[in-house]
Design an enzyme around this catalytic site. Structure first.
Site, PDB file in Angstrom:
ATOM      1  N   GLU A  48       0.837  -1.207   0.000  1.00 54.91           N
ATOM      2  CA  GLU A  48       0.000   0.000   0.000  1.00 54.91           C
ATOM      3  C   GLU A  48       0.872   1.257   0.000  1.00 54.91           C
ATOM      4  OE1 GLU A  48      -1.690  -3.176   0.319  1.00 54.91           O
ATOM      5  OE2 GLU A  48      -1.216  -2.718   2.402  1.00 54.91           O
ATOM      6  N   ASN A  77       7.933  -9.848  -4.944  1.00 53.58           N
ATOM      7  CA  ASN A  77       6.889  -9.830  -3.917  1.00 53.58           C
ATOM      8  C   ASN A  77       5.556 -10.204  -4.548  1.00 53.58           C
ATOM      9  OD1 ASN A  77       5.951  -8.982  -1.106  1.00 53.58           O
ATOM     10  ND2 ASN A  77       4.645  -7.712  -2.410  1.00 53.58           N
ATOM     11  N   GLU A  78       5.033 -11.354  -4.185  1.00 53.68           N
ATOM     12  CA  GLU A  78       3.732 -11.800  -4.704  1.00 53.68           C
ATOM     13  C   GLU A  78       3.649 -11.640  -6.219  1.00 53.68           C
ATOM     14  OE1 GLU A  78       1.040 -10.900  -0.758  1.00 53.68           O
ATOM     15  OE2 GLU A  78       1.195  -9.352  -2.283  1.00 53.68           O
ATOM     16  N   GLU A  84       2.505 -13.838   5.195  1.00 52.11           N
ATOM     17  CA  GLU A  84       1.651 -12.703   5.539  1.00 52.11           C
ATOM     18  C   GLU A  84       0.343 -13.230   6.122  1.00 52.11           C
ATOM     19  OE1 GLU A  84       0.920  -9.868   2.468  1.00 52.11           O
ATOM     20  OE2 GLU A  84       3.026  -9.383   2.151  1.00 52.11           O
ATOM     21  N   TYR A 125      -4.046  -0.234  10.312  1.00 53.13           N
ATOM     22  CA  TYR A 125      -4.223  -1.627   9.889  1.00 53.13           C
ATOM     23  C   TYR A 125      -4.961  -2.491  10.912  1.00 53.13           C
ATOM     24  CZ  TYR A 125      -3.010  -5.165   6.404  1.00 53.13           C
ATOM     25  OH  TYR A 125      -3.071  -6.092   5.392  1.00 53.13           O
TER      26      TYR A 125
END
Length: 643
Positions: free
Chosen positions: A139, A197-198, A278, A345
């Site tokens: 984000e 990343n992903e 995660e 968060y």
């Protein structure tokens, strides 16, 4: 950080016997493993499905923390709270654009001193799972990729594109050698390093790109470093995101069937430790969303189930922190949605680093699996309600151009983007004149949806309205031929996830008024941050008490009272804009849209002896009171109309 592809299934009522046996075999092998005296090592034991640290089975219980979202002054406080909760590791993203905002110029000082952060973690007793990207999602603005990459208009990000690979290689050739001494085997605390990343969630699925990264990481970090990938819990993501020689891990939250998720990891990584890289303790907010929350008991229950299986777990996030300045990211699924300034968060440590009930529940779970440090958990940092401060009007953008744009405008027949102007963040002013009389309200149109992301329109200094990406493509204006048209364009954060991360900002295409295309622009790059840091708003003496409509600066001072405690700034009656405290850009406010109503102001920004300067850029309008309020608690969950 994953924004899609999570398999929504029932809660896992039991654990797959196969997965459980594979996971726990590691622990039973303990007595058969030998440690070489004096040698530090970290590796994967594929025979016994676990990590080995110094030759002994090791299970990490980790939490994500972003040094780029927390003032350096508080790094030690947050790390100590994580350690005292019972974590033995932290997971850390490295945002490339945070360190190389200008191509070829790297910054690792102050709040960007990554090695100091690693050293503090090491002193605290925390191992590190490093995620250096080059793309991180998180984000964060453009997923951590620097916007100067977009100067190459046809660049294909996150691929084997020649221009992209050259930039990535140059960056990693700076970053990774800095990280090598911090590897656990070299006496540091980095036990594993994520590659990309992903990647499986990205459309490109370019194995040549991943192979190139693998080669770079191996070259700079050595053949024995544990390299891994993280991907969402779907076959497609795991297929495109994994590569031989990189250990495949999975990520998922509380609403996922644990057994199914780890069975999927097993299909791609038949042997080795189970890893959830995660595990979502909460979720992000966009402007206009309901504030996201995840139940603490649900988090602690699923954490306990995974740890019982012998899995290694990283909680994302453990502390989220704040998107100070312009660093928030955005999503673009059906439309553009900007992420709010707070990255709280709903994490175990709040945005301000305070322990929550969720943290205590997690700590109780961890106690069942490892001995946690003795002694009390450090308390919340003190907060103070400094009260109301009345601001005064300084002036609108166009009246301050000599200060905000000292080099003057660039002239162009057609609009230029932020990237073409080499101003990557914040605001830019586009100025032209009306081509004819508009006695009746006449449509001003962005026919190709080319306003990225918000445009505030004034004619002869009178605010007439705004255009907004994906949602407001037409507004009406009036005026006479030759009248000055000012269009202030706001970059609200580049897309950080998915296929639209090549997110150019500014006016990307022509604007049309009636039947005429607006041309002959003067485009002013605005160094608002530089001007405010230089003290211009405090040097002005002709401040006014009446508010204006449209983009306007206001200023005031919070008188010192001997305290420099954390506080929260509430802007009731204000609409949308940006705030600076003592020259530091603390982020965007938008109480008119919500859910976030307060901005976190870290105490170290405040002076105990000198007046504290407050500068506000209000983009639309404010109430006649021109007051802001410093509170001792945040408001993150109030939607517009309900405050």
């Amino acid at each position: 950080m994953l924004l899609g592809g999570v398999v929504r299934g029932g809660e896992s009522a039991g654990m797959s016997a196969g997965v459980l046996l594979l996971a726990t075999a590691c622990l039973s092998a303990f007595g058969f493993l030998l440690q070489v005296s004096g040698e530090r090592s970290f590796s994967i034991n594929y025979n016994n499905n676990c990590f080995l640290k110094d030759g002994k089975p090791f299970q990490y219980i980790s939490g994500s923390i972003h040094y780029s979202r927390i003032p350096r002054f508080y790094w030690k406080d947050r790390l100590l709270k994580m350690y005292m909760t019972g974590l033995n590791a932290i997971q850390v993203y490295v945002p490339w654009n945070f360190h190389e905002a200008t191509q070829g110029v790297q910054n690792f000082t102050g709040d960007r001193d990554l090695e100091h952060f690693l050293d503090l973690a090491n002193q605290t007793g925390l191992l590190v799972i490093l995620r250096p990207g080059p793309y991180i999602c998180a984000e964060w603005e453009m997923g951590g990729l620097p916007a100067w990459l977009l100067q190459k208009p046809n660049i294909i990000l996150r691929s084997a594109d020649t221009d992209y690979l050259e930039a990535v290689s140059n960056w990693l050739a700076v970053l990774l050698p800095k990280m090598k001494p911090w590897l656990y085997v070299n006496g540091g605390n980095i036990i594993s390093v994520q590659v990309e990343n992903e990647y499986g969630s990205y459309y490109a699925c370019d194995y040549n790109y991943m192979r190139h990264l693998r080669t770079l990481f191996r070259f700079f970090l050595g053949e024995d470093t544990v390299l891994f990938t993280t991907d969402g819990n779907t076959d497609r993501e795991m297929t495109c995101g994994t590569l031989e020689g990189l250990y495949a891990t999975v990520d998922f939250g509380t609403d996922t069937n644990i057994t199914e998720a780890f069975n999927r990891q097993r299909r791609f990584e038949p042997r080795g430790p189970l890893v959830n890289s995660e595990f979502y303790t909460g979720w992000l907010d966009h402007w206009g969303d309901q504030h996201a929350m995840v139940d603490a008991q649900k988090v602690s229950r699923v954490l306990a189930q995974m740890l019982t299986m012998g899995a290694n777990v990283n909680m994302y996030m453990f502390e989220g922190g704040t998107n100070f300045g312009y660093w928030n990211g955005a999503d673009h699924d059906s439309r553009f949605r900007s992420v709010v300034t707070s990255y709280d968060y709903d994490a175990p440590l709040s945005e301000a680093g305070d322990p929550t009930e969720k943290l205590l529940a997690i700590r109780d779970v961890i106690k069942e699996f490892r001995e946690i440090p003795s002694g009390p958990l450090p308390p919340a940092t003190p907060k103070f309600a400094y009260g109301f401060v009345t601001l005064r009007k300084v002036g609108n953008i166009s009246s301050l151009l000599n200060t905000l744009s000292p080099l003057g405008p660039v002239e162009s027949k057609y609009p230029l983007t932020f990237e073409e102007m080499k101003q990557y963040y914040g605001y830019m002013l586009y100025q032209t004149t009306l081509p004819r009389d508009l006695s009746e309200p006449t449509p001003l149109i962005s026919p190709l949806n080319g306003v990225h992301d918000r445009a505030y329109v004034s004619v002869n200094g009178v605010f007439q309205g705004l255009l907004e990406r994906d949602t407001v493509l037409v507004m009406k204006i009036t005026g006479k031929k030759g009248d000055l048209v000012d269009i202030l364009v706001e970059n609200m954060g580049r897309v950080n996830f998915g296929s639209k991360i090549n997110d150019y900002k500014g006016l990307l295409s022509n604007l049309i008024v009636g039947k005429d295309t607006l041309t002959d622009w003067k485009i002013y790059p605005l160094d608002i941050d530089g001007a405010i840091t230089g003290g211009w708003s405090q040097a002005l003496t002709k401040a006014q008490t009446e508010p204006s409509v449209g983009p306007t600066f206001y200023m005031g001072t919070l008188q010192p009272n001997g305290l420099a405690w954390d506080t929260f700034l509430k802007l009731s009656g204000w609409t949308k804009g940006q705030v600076w405290i003592n020259g530091v850009n603390v982020g965007r406010y938008w109480p008119a849209r919500g859910p976030q109503q307060t901005l976190y102001i870290p105490g170290p920004l405040l002076s105990t002896t000198q007046p504290n300067n407050i500068t506000v850029l209000e983009l639309e309008e404010t109430s006649a009171y021109l007051r802001v309020l410093f509170m001792d608690r945040p408001e993150l969950s109030t939607l517009a109309g309900k405050s």
